[in-house]
Design an enzyme around this catalytic site. Structure first.
Site, PDB file in Angstrom:
ATOM      1  N   ARG A  58       3.473  -0.022  -5.087  1.00 21.82           N
ATOM      2  CA  ARG A  58       3.355  -0.631  -3.763  1.00 21.82           C
ATOM      3  C   ARG A  58       2.065  -1.433  -3.614  1.00 21.82           C
ATOM      4  O   ARG A  58       1.883  -2.153  -2.639  1.00 21.82           O
ATOM      5  CB  ARG A  58       3.394   0.463  -2.685  1.00 21.82           C
ATOM      6  CG  ARG A  58       4.670   1.264  -2.685  1.00 21.82           C
ATOM      7  CD  ARG A  58       4.624   2.311  -1.610  1.00 21.82           C
ATOM      8  NE  ARG A  58       4.672   1.719  -0.294  1.00 21.82           N
ATOM      9  CZ  ARG A  58       5.770   1.519   0.408  1.00 21.82           C
ATOM     10  NH1 ARG A  58       6.923   1.894  -0.076  1.00 21.82           N
ATOM     11  NH2 ARG A  58       5.717   0.967   1.599  1.00 21.82           N
ATOM     12  N   GLU A 102       7.220 -14.210 -12.396  1.00 18.52           N
ATOM     13  CA  GLU A 102       6.472 -13.105 -11.791  1.00 18.52           C
ATOM     14  C   GLU A 102       5.964 -12.088 -12.806  1.00 18.52           C
ATOM     15  O   GLU A 102       4.928 -11.476 -12.594  1.00 18.52           O
ATOM     16  CB  GLU A 102       7.245 -12.427 -10.656  1.00 18.52           C
ATOM     17  CG  GLU A 102       8.393 -11.554 -11.055  1.00 18.52           C
ATOM     18  CD  GLU A 102       9.102 -10.909  -9.876  1.00 18.52           C
ATOM     19  OE1 GLU A 102       8.445 -10.469  -8.930  1.00 18.52           O
ATOM     20  OE2 GLU A 102      10.346 -10.844  -9.902  1.00 18.52           O
ATOM     21  N   HIS A 143      16.145 -37.526 -10.884  1.00 16.79           N
ATOM     22  CA  HIS A 143      15.548 -38.153  -9.703  1.00 16.79           C
ATOM     23  C   HIS A 143      14.036 -37.937  -9.654  1.00 16.79           C
ATOM     24  O   HIS A 143      13.430 -38.105  -8.601  1.00 16.79           O
ATOM     25  CB  HIS A 143      16.234 -37.634  -8.431  1.00 16.79           C
ATOM     26  CG  HIS A 143      17.684 -37.982  -8.391  1.00 16.79           C
ATOM     27  ND1 HIS A 143      18.129 -39.281  -8.223  1.00 16.79           N
ATOM     28  CD2 HIS A 143      18.801 -37.229  -8.551  1.00 16.79           C
ATOM     29  CE1 HIS A 143      19.456 -39.302  -8.267  1.00 16.79           C
ATOM     30  NE2 HIS A 143      19.890 -38.064  -8.473  1.00 16.79           N
ATOM     31  N   LYS A 173      12.143 -14.226 -11.978  1.00 14.44           N
ATOM     32  CA  LYS A 173      11.859 -13.067 -12.851  1.00 14.44           C
ATOM     33  C   LYS A 173      10.834 -13.453 -13.908  1.00 14.44           C
ATOM     34  O   LYS A 173       9.864 -12.745 -14.129  1.00 14.44           O
ATOM     35  CB  LYS A 173      13.120 -12.615 -13.602  1.00 14.44           C
ATOM     36  CG  LYS A 173      14.131 -11.725 -13.000  1.00 14.44           C
ATOM     37  CD  LYS A 173      13.740 -10.390 -12.503  1.00 14.44           C
ATOM     38  CE  LYS A 173      12.997 -10.437 -11.219  1.00 14.44           C
ATOM     39  NZ  LYS A 173      13.728 -10.335  -9.991  1.00 14.44           N
ATOM     40  N   GLU A 226      17.017 -17.073  -9.623  1.00 11.35           N
ATOM     41  CA  GLU A 226      16.591 -15.689  -9.795  1.00 11.35           C
ATOM     42  C   GLU A 226      15.978 -15.475 -11.189  1.00 11.35           C
ATOM     43  O   GLU A 226      14.939 -14.836 -11.331  1.00 11.35           O
ATOM     44  CB  GLU A 226      17.780 -14.745  -9.553  1.00 11.35           C
ATOM     45  CG  GLU A 226      17.538 -13.280  -9.843  1.00 11.35           C
ATOM     46  CD  GLU A 226      16.339 -12.680  -9.124  1.00 11.35           C
ATOM     47  OE1 GLU A 226      15.797 -13.300  -8.207  1.00 11.35           O
ATOM     48  OE2 GLU A 226      15.913 -11.588  -9.531  1.00 11.35           O
ATOM     49  N   CYS A 280       0.837  -1.189   0.000  1.00 10.96           N
ATOM     50  CA  CYS A 280       0.000   0.000   0.000  1.00 10.96           C
ATOM     51  C   CYS A 280       0.882   1.253   0.000  1.00 10.96           C
ATOM     52  O   CYS A 280       1.914   1.293   0.671  1.00 10.96           O
ATOM     53  CB  CYS A 280      -0.948   0.095   1.194  1.00 10.96           C
ATOM     54  SG  CYS A 280      -2.077  -1.284   1.334  1.00 10.96           S
ATOM     55  N   ASN A 330      -1.623   1.673   5.965  1.00 12.92           N
ATOM     56  CA  ASN A 330      -0.779   0.639   5.360  1.00 12.92           C
ATOM     57  C   ASN A 330      -0.339  -0.261   6.495  1.00 12.92           C
ATOM     58  O   ASN A 330       0.220   0.214   7.483  1.00 12.92           O
ATOM     59  CB  ASN A 330       0.431   1.291   4.675  1.00 12.92           C
ATOM     60  CG  ASN A 330       1.471   0.268   4.239  1.00 12.92           C
ATOM     61  OD1 ASN A 330       1.148  -0.900   4.013  1.00 12.92           O
ATOM     62  ND2 ASN A 330       2.714   0.708   4.123  1.00 12.92           N
ATOM     63  N   GLY A 331      -0.585  -1.576   6.350  1.00 11.38           N
ATOM     64  CA  GLY A 331      -0.185  -2.518   7.405  1.00 11.38           C
ATOM     65  C   GLY A 331      -1.331  -3.453   7.724  1.00 11.38           C
ATOM     66  O   GLY A 331      -2.294  -3.558   6.952  1.00 11.38           O
ATOM     67  N   TRP A 356      -2.952  -2.661  -1.649  1.00 12.83           N
ATOM     68  CA  TRP A 356      -2.718  -4.072  -1.907  1.00 12.83           C
ATOM     69  C   TRP A 356      -3.567  -4.803  -0.876  1.00 12.83           C
ATOM     70  O   TRP A 356      -3.301  -4.729   0.322  1.00 12.83           O
ATOM     71  CB  TRP A 356      -1.231  -4.414  -1.734  1.00 12.83           C
ATOM     72  CG  TRP A 356      -0.907  -5.808  -2.191  1.00 12.83           C
ATOM     73  CD1 TRP A 356      -0.638  -6.211  -3.470  1.00 12.83           C
ATOM     74  CD2 TRP A 356      -0.777  -6.978  -1.379  1.00 12.83           C
ATOM     75  NE1 TRP A 356      -0.369  -7.559  -3.490  1.00 12.83           N
ATOM     76  CE2 TRP A 356      -0.448  -8.057  -2.227  1.00 12.83           C
ATOM     77  CE3 TRP A 356      -0.917  -7.236  -0.008  1.00 12.83           C
ATOM     78  CZ2 TRP A 356      -0.247  -9.353  -1.767  1.00 12.83           C
ATOM     79  CZ3 TRP A 356      -0.719  -8.535   0.447  1.00 12.83           C
ATOM     80  CH2 TRP A 356      -0.389  -9.576  -0.428  1.00 12.83           C
ATOM     81  N   LYS A 367       5.455  -4.138  -4.523  1.00 10.86           N
ATOM     82  CA  LYS A 367       6.905  -3.977  -4.425  1.00 10.86           C
ATOM     83  C   LYS A 367       7.418  -4.164  -3.003  1.00 10.86           C
ATOM     84  O   LYS A 367       8.472  -4.747  -2.784  1.00 10.86           O
ATOM     85  CB  LYS A 367       7.271  -2.572  -4.928  1.00 10.86           C
ATOM     86  CG  LYS A 367       8.757  -2.262  -4.924  1.00 10.86           C
ATOM     87  CD  LYS A 367       9.455  -2.984  -6.037  1.00 10.86           C
ATOM     88  CE  LYS A 367      10.941  -2.688  -6.091  1.00 10.86           C
ATOM     89  NZ  LYS A 367      11.632  -3.694  -6.905  1.00 10.86           N
TER      90      LYS A 367
END
Ligand code: AGP
Length: 605
Positions: free
Chosen positions: A27, A484, A500, A481, A477, A2, A98-99, A74, A600
């Protein structure tokens, strides 16, 4: 998660907030809203959707005022809908949050709020509790409310009878604030503040600030006036735009040579890595018996590269732990364990909580953080800032490679502190590190070639990425990328482990990306590549420029990487993998910078 913004001054607050929300949208982008307060009362405009949708709604509703708060969400508590969008209003209180308020159910019960709330959010409950305590003194109401809250919060609050004033308080979730020419501004991060000023401060936890046209006042929770600790934005402010690129991600990939230079050069003195400016004593690098890296996502992948480097070159044991799992595995950390917390935002709550726990166990700690003054930086004993500048795209790129650059420097400083290397070894290592920017430039210059190679991946449902050792770490990584931002299922797999079980998934419809950069692993990696090719997989191979390729005619997709010493091949390979993910997302027509369901800064556990 947020983004929050508050502005009071002489200008049109609506325009200021809409512009700021666009900068903060990375965010969270489930919904957006603003509230303006003037002598005639409070007007809220909010809706599910992006800031551009809010902008359109504002054209219709025409809110007016020079004092306001704004939010981009968010979703955590309550679905994505207009009612759950912020700002929330209860009685005379309008707020954004936010939180996460963990005890919102208890508070709902205690203050008999059932049936009185308009949304399903934990945030509206806070507005209601504030209303309960408000008797004309905002500070007192905020103090009493904050003492009832459990959880994390950055709250910006307007009281109907306090025109021109915005109050704010926080625990864990960030708020920065600044004085403007004719008023004041607050935000979740400096991105929204730099258009006004480069002087700002991080609001300390459990301190209440009041913004007005006269500036900012700050008090602690006992009601005593508190001193403000001013900071200055130390990156080039012109860097905060897209710089002519269609997406921030491309711009941030392209910036890497420059920001790597800015991260390493100030920390090399007389040919040696130097953390004197950070005040890091050699003792903690010399005397630790083991290292524990705590981080999440991309930052954790940087830690895995650090583990390979430090174990190979320094010979001490390194654990890399997902911060979200750290506490639940009865971590064994003590005064002999150097804890390294890595975080771009410096606000990731899993990493922050794990770091605090480790410090309680007596571990010395260094954090590697990009955002100045962030919570993780302040919670650790020492901090090394990556000088990546603002990273706006949700997918991390330049933050990752600057984190790697710092880990190379730490490795070299450990070798110095422990007297492990000759002068020649040290010089060779530092010289190679200094070559990283030019080598990255060489990869970036071939970005169109990489673009052409992504054709095989574009329509894939699943992609595998295979390699061993350091190559495997890089692919973890690269795979994150790709998944996402392209929504293609992608798995990085240690290539020796495929046989395996997982090789059962390889068919002619499963493109495989293989990275082969480590001399000592090369022959085994090629055997594993043959195994997937035998099952029909088309392989996109990333290989050093100087490496001979047997039966070269058989390889349809090969990208040649500029050559560095093996431990440094991570750098050019990572840039190539970033570009692969970027072009796949771009060609699929997706919102590269704001992939679905993500944000983010991850300030929820
Ligand atoms: C990766 O592209 C993501 N942005 C994500 O994995 C990120 O690295 C993770 O959430 C940790 O964030 P931090 O570095 O801000 O702590």
């Amino acid at each position: 998660m947020c983004g929050i913004i508050g502005y009071t001054g002489k200008d049109d607050a609506k325009e200021i907030m809409l512009d700021a929300l666009e900068l903060l949208e990375y965010r969270g982008y489930d919904s957006a809203g603003i509230a303006l307060l003037n002598e005639n009362g409070t007007q809220i405009v909010k809706r599910a959707g992006r800031v551009k949708d809010l902008r359109n709604l504002c054209k219709e509703k025409k809110p007016v005022g020079c004092c306001g708060i704004g939010h981009t969400r968010w979703a955590t508590h309550g679905g994505v809908c207009d009612e759950n969008a912020h700002p929330h209003r209860f009685g005379r209180i309008t707020l954004i949050h936010n939180g996460i308020i963990e005890n919102y159910r208890e508070l709902t019960e205690k203050y008999a709020l059932e049936g009185k709330l308009a949304s399903e959010t934990d945030s509206e409950v806070v507005a209601a509790v504030l209303e309960h305590f408000y008797e004309g003194d905002p500070y007192s109401a905020i103090r009493k409310t904050v003492l009832k809250l459990k959880g994390t919060f950055a709250l910006a609050i307007m009281f109907d009878d306090q025109p021109g004033k915005i109050y704010a308080v926080r625990n864990v979730s960030p708020i920065v604030a600044a004085v403007t020419e004719d008023g004041a501004i607050l935000s979740s991060d400096v991105a929204a503040i730099v258009p006004f000023t480069t002087d700002y401060f991080v609001v300390p936890e459990f301190h209440v600030i009041c913004l007005s046209t006269d500036g900012i006042e700050m008090f602690d929770l006992s009601g005593d006036k508190a001193e403000i600790d001013w900071l200055k934005v130390d990156w080039d402010v012109s860097r905060s735009g897209k710089g002519g690129y269609p997406f921030y991600m491309e711009k941030e990939i392209m910036e890497q040579p420059q920001v790597i230079k800015e991260t390493i050069l100030p920390r090399i003195r007389d040919g040696k890595p130097d953390f004197g400016k950070e005040g890091i004593p050699d003792e903690i690098l010399r005397d630790c018996k083991r290292i524990c890296v705590i981080a999440c996502g991309t930052a954790m992948h940087a830690g895995l590269v650090g583990k390979s480097l430090i174990q190979a070159m320094i010979g001490i044991h390194v654990d890399v732990v997902m911060a979200s799992e750290f506490m639940y595995n009865d971590p064994v950390v003590d005064k002999d364990t150097l804890v390294i917390a890595i975080s771009q935002s410096g606000e990731t709550i899993d990493t922050l909580e794990a770091l605090k726990f480790a410090r309680k166990c007596g571990s010395p700690s260094i954090s590697i953080v990009n955002v100045k003054g962030a919570s993780i930086a302040r919670a650790s004993e020492y901090v090394i800032y990556t000088n990546a500048g603002p990273e706006i795209a949700v997918a991390s790129t330049k933050a990752y490679t600057t984190q790697l650059a710092v880990l190379y420097l730490i490795t070299a400083r450990m070798a110095v502190a422990r007297k492990l290397w000759s002068d020649e070894q040290l010089t060779a290592f530092i010289d190679e590190l200094c070559r990283v920017p030019e080598v990255m430039e060489a990869v970036l210059a071939k970005k169109e070639e990489i673009h052409r190679l992504t054709g095989t991946i574009l329509n894939a449902k699943d992609v595998f990425m295979i390699g061993r050792g350091l190559d495997y770490s890089i692919l973890l990584e690269g795979s994150l990328k790709l998944k996402e931002i392209s929504y293609i299922h992608s798995e990085a797999y240690a290539s020796g482990e495929l046989k395996h079980g997982t090789i059962a998934l390889i068919t002619e419809d499963t493109p495989v990306i293989a990275v082969v950069t480590q001399e000592k692993l090369k022959s085994k990696e090629f055997s594993n590549i043959r195994e997937v090719q035998s099952r029909g997989a088309r392989v996109l191979l990333l290989l050093k420029e100087n490496e001979e390729l047997e039966e070269s005619g058989q390889w349809s997709s090969v990208f040649r990487l500029p050559v560095m010493e093996d431990p440094f091949m991570v750098m050019p390979a990572s840039v190539a993998l970033q570009l692969i993910a970027y072009y796949v997302s771009l060609d699929k027509g997706l919102d590269v910078d704001k992939p679905r369901n993500l944000a983010k800064v991850v300030t929820v556990e």
